[in-house]
Design a protein around this motif. Structure first.
Motif, mmCIF file in Angstrom:
data_model
loop_
_atom_site.group_PDB
_atom_site.id
_atom_site.type_symbol
_atom_site.label_atom_id
_atom_site.label_comp_id
_atom_site.label_asym_id
_atom_site.label_seq_id
_atom_site.Cartn_x
_atom_site.Cartn_y
_atom_site.Cartn_z
ATOM 1 N N ALA A 99 0.824 -1.217 0.000
ATOM 2 C CA ALA A 99 0.000 0.000 0.000
ATOM 3 C C ALA A 99 0.852 1.260 0.000
ATOM 4 C CB ALA A 99 -0.942 -0.006 1.201
ATOM 5 N N CYS A 100 2.053 1.195 0.554
ATOM 6 C CA CYS A 100 2.938 2.365 0.595
ATOM 7 C C CYS A 100 3.737 2.545 -0.695
ATOM 8 C CB CYS A 100 3.902 2.240 1.771
ATOM 9 S SG CYS A 100 3.112 2.426 3.363
ATOM 10 N N PHE A 101 3.654 1.597 -1.609
ATOM 11 C CA PHE A 101 4.451 1.641 -2.835
ATOM 12 C C PHE A 101 3.566 1.718 -4.082
ATOM 13 C CE2 PHE A 101 7.420 -0.019 0.224
ATOM 14 C CZ PHE A 101 8.655 0.433 -0.198
ATOM 15 N N LYS A 102 2.388 2.308 -3.963
ATOM 16 C CA LYS A 102 1.451 2.347 -5.094
ATOM 17 C C LYS A 102 2.034 2.971 -6.363
ATOM 18 C CE LYS A 102 -2.908 2.188 -2.619
ATOM 19 N NZ LYS A 102 -4.152 2.894 -2.321
ATOM 20 N N PRO A 103 2.741 4.107 -6.300
ATOM 21 C CA PRO A 103 3.295 4.670 -7.551
ATOM 22 C C PRO A 103 4.282 3.719 -8.238
ATOM 23 C CG PRO A 103 3.279 6.334 -5.835
ATOM 24 C CD PRO A 103 2.934 5.023 -5.170
ATOM 25 N N LEU A 104 5.177 3.120 -7.468
ATOM 26 C CA LEU A 104 6.130 2.173 -8.043
ATOM 27 C C LEU A 104 5.408 0.968 -8.633
ATOM 28 C CD1 LEU A 104 9.047 1.018 -8.440
ATOM 29 C CD2 LEU A 104 8.667 -0.143 -6.257
ATOM 30 N N LEU A 105 4.445 0.428 -7.909
ATOM 31 C CA LEU A 105 3.733 -0.760 -8.372
ATOM 32 C C LEU A 105 2.881 -0.451 -9.607
ATOM 33 C CD1 LEU A 105 2.790 -2.277 -4.918
ATOM 34 C CD2 LEU A 105 4.631 -2.969 -6.475
ATOM 35 N N GLY A 111 3.812 0.402 -17.045
ATOM 36 C CA GLY A 111 4.957 0.835 -17.860
ATOM 37 C C GLY A 111 5.999 -0.244 -18.018
ATOM 38 N N GLY A 112 6.391 -0.845 -16.913
ATOM 39 C CA GLY A 112 7.459 -1.830 -16.942
ATOM 40 C C GLY A 112 7.061 -3.164 -17.534
ATOM 41 N N ASN A 113 5.840 -3.587 -17.322
ATOM 42 C CA ASN A 113 5.436 -4.914 -17.785
ATOM 43 C C ASN A 113 4.508 -4.861 -19.001
ATOM 44 O OD1 ASN A 113 6.892 -6.373 -15.866
ATOM 45 N ND2 ASN A 113 5.295 -6.147 -14.359
ATOM 46 N N PHE A 114 3.350 -4.285 -18.839
ATOM 47 C CA PHE A 114 2.359 -4.324 -19.919
ATOM 48 C C PHE A 114 2.821 -3.576 -21.172
ATOM 49 C CE2 PHE A 114 -1.380 -2.666 -22.148
ATOM 50 C CZ PHE A 114 -1.978 -3.868 -22.503
#
Length: 143
Positions: A99-105, A111-114
């Motif tokens: 929950a604290c890493f929403k922007p990264l996730l 961006g990184g995967n899809f």
């Protein structure tokens, strides 16, 4: 002198075990935390696949598999490998409290995967740049 609880470092208060999930997390958040641990380890170890196993995971021919004297580097491929390796490490951090890493996730998912996957898939069949051969040759693990 002992420090009062309010003055302890954040790192001291948030030490978790290897398979620990966020405190008080429901079933979905625990499952997501485990998924992030798995995905983080896969990405953190992608350099081993790219330059030691050398299985056909991408367009770059890195040399004969399991031959450490026959490693062929590519500046672009190295950049991709280091980005995904560091993403893996940060995903391991994120698994402790997603929950604290929403922007990264969010970036990692879209961006990184899809988006990266869509662009890479399209280029597997792009006859104008000559990269379509990798769709035929590397998907089976050969160059």
């Amino acid at each position: 002198l002992a420090r009062p609880e309010s003055h302890t470092r954040a790192a001291d208060r948030h030490i978790m075990g290897l398979l620990a999930t966020p405190p008080g997390a429901d079933g979905w958040m625990r499952a997501y935390s485990y998924f992030l641990k798995f995905e983080g380890n896969v990405f953190a170890g992608i350099g081993i696949v790219a330059y030691i196993l050398k299985w056909g995971v991408a367009w770059h021919w890195a040399g004969e598999p399991f031959n450490l004297t026959d490693i062929k580097f590519s500046a672009y491929w190295d950049m991709i490998i280091i980005l995904y390796t560091t993403l893996g490490i940060y995903l391991l951090f994120a698994s402790t409290n997603p929950a604290c890493f929403k922007p990264l996730l969010g970036w990692a998912m879209w961006g990184g995967n899809f988006c990266h996957g869509v662009v890479a898939f399209i280029h597997c069949f792009d006859t104008k740049q000559g990269s379509e051969k990798y769709g035929k040759d590397t998907l089976g693990g050969t160059h």
